[in-house]
Scaffold this active site. Structure first.
Site, short mmCIF file in Angstrom:
data_model
loop_
_atom_site.label_atom_id
_atom_site.label_comp_id
_atom_site.label_asym_id
_atom_site.label_seq_id
_atom_site.Cartn_x
_atom_site.Cartn_y
_atom_site.Cartn_z
N GLU A 112 1.48 5.93 7.28
CA GLU A 112 2.86 6.25 6.92
C GLU A 112 3.37 7.48 7.67
OE1 GLU A 112 4.22 3.86 5.35
OE2 GLU A 112 2.23 2.97 5.02
N GLY A 150 0.81 -1.20 0.00
CA GLY A 150 0.00 0.00 0.00
C GLY A 150 0.85 1.25 0.00
#
Length: 849
Positions: A301, A266
């Site tokens: 992230e 991802g």
């Protein structure tokens, strides 16, 4: 030397011998399409009189090696490592070599855009692939400063962890891009992205007053679809949330987010230079589930910039802590800082179902896994590392309190900034702020495997509760009974809605926990264990509650409560406690009332497994056809343009199996049949076309014609999937040969083609490939990179042909001594066998009803 598979023992020994100061990495990306030149200069110290070590470098050709000004014979390099002897207290090593461009999503990946023939590059280094771009001491606890200098096309954008320091024009249209030196970081979060990327700029003000430059990038051919303003908005919300909760300003100088082609995951948390799959650049309509997942990924992230990048694990056995923390923190931030307030329902539907599934495989492992080498790491990017770990962190937060949890995390960042840690370092801070001894909690939750099941045991006088106990069980293979902080919800039907009327929160520990607060209360319509989903456990309902839930599922007001009941129903189906056709009926009766997109998506995926794997063979054709009929009806009746209508139509194409279904698909594709509000855009057209290919209504010629209209990366991926589904023996043989031998196929094409290979209405087309599969697995493993081998061996396994014979063949392969020497390969086969055995048990249960 044992090649590319670094062991933990070797890493410990190397860290005791050396300390790394800095790297200068000089790259020339202009030579040819196959390789690039990389010159690494690394300064490092030898500790305690160490005289020898090795550096990692997966090279195409070594030009020269120099240590402290002295030439080293090139025989010291074996293509994976370079042996270093005669070390001094302070050392300077220079490695000048050619390295390979990759098309597997590992190392420095090279992609040619079919739309405009432009070249795009990006790196993906986690776990051990920075050594595919430069010579490096490849382990997370040998942090260093990195300076990158890159020769590339002058018209390209070149992006790395730090801002560009200078750009010098060279001859032949090239330029030298020199970047500022990084702080002290691990090699796996260094990054390089290069090509004619489309760029959008912005900025924000950090909590310490610094201006943080922001960038969002995509390929030029996708620029029109890049919603950069929305991405910047979520990024700003994440910055504010994390800086406030972590009590520490963003630790790097800039924050770029780059959507790159053919990405295996991802996203990746490269420091200040995060890469994302470009599936998150939406050229066609996507479900709200995908839109929400993009937000969670963006925040996941961003959380890593603190947890993972600023403070990094000592070794990969604490990989789970990096990923689980980021998953927990990003879900929390999504729920509290963005418009996606139902993020915890999404977490329960998607992440937890993944965790429960993984934790019931024979390959399950403690959250703190034993990671003896790099191959162990690669297969541990799984539902335990991400989803179970995050679920257990949520349980830990319930155990110690969210404010104290965040306070402990803040102390952890303050104490260990720019360093490496182990789990005990975080637990020490949490114990200090919470006053709780977490040693037993850690042992029970993090060092043992398996999931418990909780059931209510209730005695009443008909209307009032006389006794209420929570019974906890475990399977004999993982017998641990754990302490759970959980809530018990009482729900009643009031004015047409099922709403919560009482909630009891308690610690449930041991085989039996008495819920004394419930005694004397009126028996509600529904009693729900693990209300609010605080605990990590499977649940069952008492008989009265279960009957009520089945009849009133669509009336339950709270999406998280619905998700827990859906999960319990699916668990019971997977465990062969209830027949698959009952679950299918439950879904078809209630999915139209479900408001959460991810829950709808999860249920539709579960429908595929239930109908095509868990229903008894003698019932399967009729049941698949019934699901297809119902999904088309649901799409027709759904609110025009709604998310549910879109998802029902997509999955109808996957269930289509009869002439009436293929007639409907043809009319939808040609728009002779129009569902109000449903646009047949490019990606949905591919879904409909592939459904028609499976049914024999469309051919390779039709696929070629569609690809000519959509000769893009997405189009090529859809085309190979459609070709893999062509229902002829000749086509299956051709695609099998292409997938298993053609090294020019990129990672995403291998994945898409191998996934679609088993999509058929005629099992006889797949049966001839069972024996070749088992004959080929070792060769596929040994002749490909990890990711390509994983795609092929997992996706081509003939799960749809579930039988005792398939179990026996797999068991025999697992006894092969060569297979047993490759734990990662053994694990893939062991999990595949377990899935077949589970399907056979479910089929047996379904055939009994």
């Amino acid at each position: 030397m044992p090649g590319q598979n670094l062991t933990q023992i070797e890493a410990i020994e190397r860290a005791a011998k050396i300390q790394v100061q800095n790297y200068l990495v000089q790259l020339d990306l202009t030579a040819n399409e196959k390789t690039f030149r990389s010159k690494t200069t690394v300064h490092f110290s030898a500790l305690a009189g160490a005289k020898d070590t090795f550096i990692d470098a997966i090279t195409a050709e070594v030009h020269s090696l120099t240590l402290n000004g002295n030439s080293i014979d090139k025989s010291a390099a074996d293509g994976s490592r370079i042996a270093l002897t005669g070390l001094q207290e302070q050392n300077v090593l220079v490695v000048d070599a050619d390295f390979f461009f990759m098309n597997t999503g590992e190392g420095l990946h090279r992609f040619v855009d079919p739309v405009d023939q432009e070249v795009y590059l990006y790196t993906q280094f986690e776990v051990p692939d920075s050594r595919r771009m430069f010579a490096v001491f490849e382990q997370p606890n040998l942090k260093a400063e990195f300076t990158f200098e890159v020769i590339a096309s002058s018209r390209w954008k070149v992006i790395s962890n730090q801002a560009l320091a200078s750009k010098e024009e060279l001859s032949a249209g090239n330029a030298r891009f020199v970047f500022k030196t990084t702080p002290k970081i691990s090699s796996y979060i260094t990054a390089l992205v290069a090509g004619p990327y489309h760029e959008v700029r912005s900025e924000l003000t950090s909590s310490d007053g610094r201006i943080i430059p922001l960038g969002v990038f995509s390929r030029a051919s996708l620029a029109e679809y890049l919603d950069a303003d929305y991405i910047f908005e979520k990024t700003r919300q994440g910055f504010e949330f994390f800086e406030s909760n972590f009590k520490l300003a963003y630790p790097f100088e800039k924050y770029d987010q780059l959507f790159v082609p053919e990405f295996n995951a991802g996203a990746m948390e490269n420091a200040g230079c995060v890469t994302f799959t470009e599936n998150y650049v939406f050229r066609s309509k996507v479900s709200d589930a995908t839109r929400e997942r993009r937000v969670v990924t963006i925040l996941h992230e961003l959380a890593h910039m603190w947890f993972g990048d600023l403070v990094t694990m000592e070794w990969w056995n604490d990989l789970w802590l990096n990923e689980s923390f980021a998953e927990y923190a990003s879900t929390l931030a999504t729920a509290e800082a963005t418009e996606w307030h139902g993020a915890w329902t999404t977490f329960a539907s998607l992440e937890k179902s993944w965790a429960y599934r993984q934790d019931q495989l024979p390959s399950t492992h403690p959250i703190v896994a034993s990671i003896k080498d790099l191959e162990d790491v690669l297969v541990n990017f799984d539902g335990i590392t991400y989803a179970k770990g995050a679920s257990v962190l949520k349980q830990l937060v319930a155990w110690v309190g969210q404010d104290k949890f965040m306070a402990g995390v803040a102390k952890y960042f303050e104490k260990h900034a720019w360093g490496n840690t182990q789990l005990k370092d975080l637990l020490a801070e949490l114990e200090a702020v919470s006053g709780r001894d977490l040693s037993e909690w850690s042992a029970l939750w993090l060092e043992t495997a398996g999931v418990n099941t909780m059931k209510p045991a209730i005695e009443t006088d008909g209307s009032v509760i006389k006794s209420f106990a929570i019974m906890q069980t475990a399977i004999k293979e993982q017998p641990t009974i754990r302490p759970h902080r959980m809530a018990v919800g009482f729900y009643n039907l009031i004015d047409g809605k099922v709403i919560r009327t009482n909630r009891i929160e308690l610690d449930a520990d041991g085989a039996q926990t008495m819920v004394t607060e419930a005694v004397g209360l009126e028996l509600p319509d529904l009693i729900l264990l693990n209300d609010d989903d605080l605990a990590y456990t499977k649940i069952r309902l008492d008989e009265k509650s279960w009957k009520f839930a089945i009849e009133n599922l669509g009336k339950i007001d709270d999406s998280l409560a619905r998700s827990l009941i859906w999960g319990a129903a699916w668990d019971a189906t997977r465990d062969a406690e209830t027949p698959a056709r009952d679950f299918i009926q439950l879904v078809l009766n209630n999915i139209a009332f479900e408001t959460e997109s991810t829950t709808v998506l999860t249920l539709l995926r579960q429908l595929l497994i239930a109908a095509k794997q868990f229903v008894a063979p003698e019932n399967r054709d009729a049941e698949v056809a019934r699901v297809a009929d119902e999904l088309l009806e649901l799409a027709t009746l759904a609110k025009p343009g709604s998310d549910s209508q879109f998802q029902f139509a997509k999955f109808f194409a996957q269930f289509a199996c009869a002439d009436r279904h293929f007639d409907a698909l043809e009319k939808l594709l040609s728009q002779k049949l129009q569902l109000s509000g449903l646009e047949i855009d490019t990606d949905l057209a591919w879904e409909l076309l592939t459904g028609l290919v499976v049914g024999g209504r469309k051919t390779a010629t039709d696929i070629d014609q569609m690809l000519a209209k959509d000769n893009t990366s997405n189009g090529q991926r859809a085309a190979i999937a459609a070709r893999a589904a062509i229902p002829t023996a000749e086509s299956k043989k051709a695609i099998w040969q292409q997938l298993t031998t053609d090294k020019s196929l990129s990672n995403v094409l291998v994945d898409a083609g191998s996934l679609a290979f088993g999509r058929t209405l005629d099992d006889s087309l797949i049966e001839p490939f069972v024996a070749p599969y088992f004959e080929a697995v070792l060769e596929l493993w040994n002749n490909n990179t990890f990711k390509i081998a994983e795609y092929l061996i997992e996706n081509l396994y003939p799960t749809g042909l579930a039988s005792n014979e398939l179990v026996a063949l797999t068991a025999a392969k697992l006894q092969d001594s060569q297979v047993q020497q490759i734990p990662a390969l053994s694990r893939i086969l062991l999990e595949s066998k377990a899935n077949v055995e589970r399907a056979l048990r479910a089929q047996q249960k379904d055939s009994e009803n």
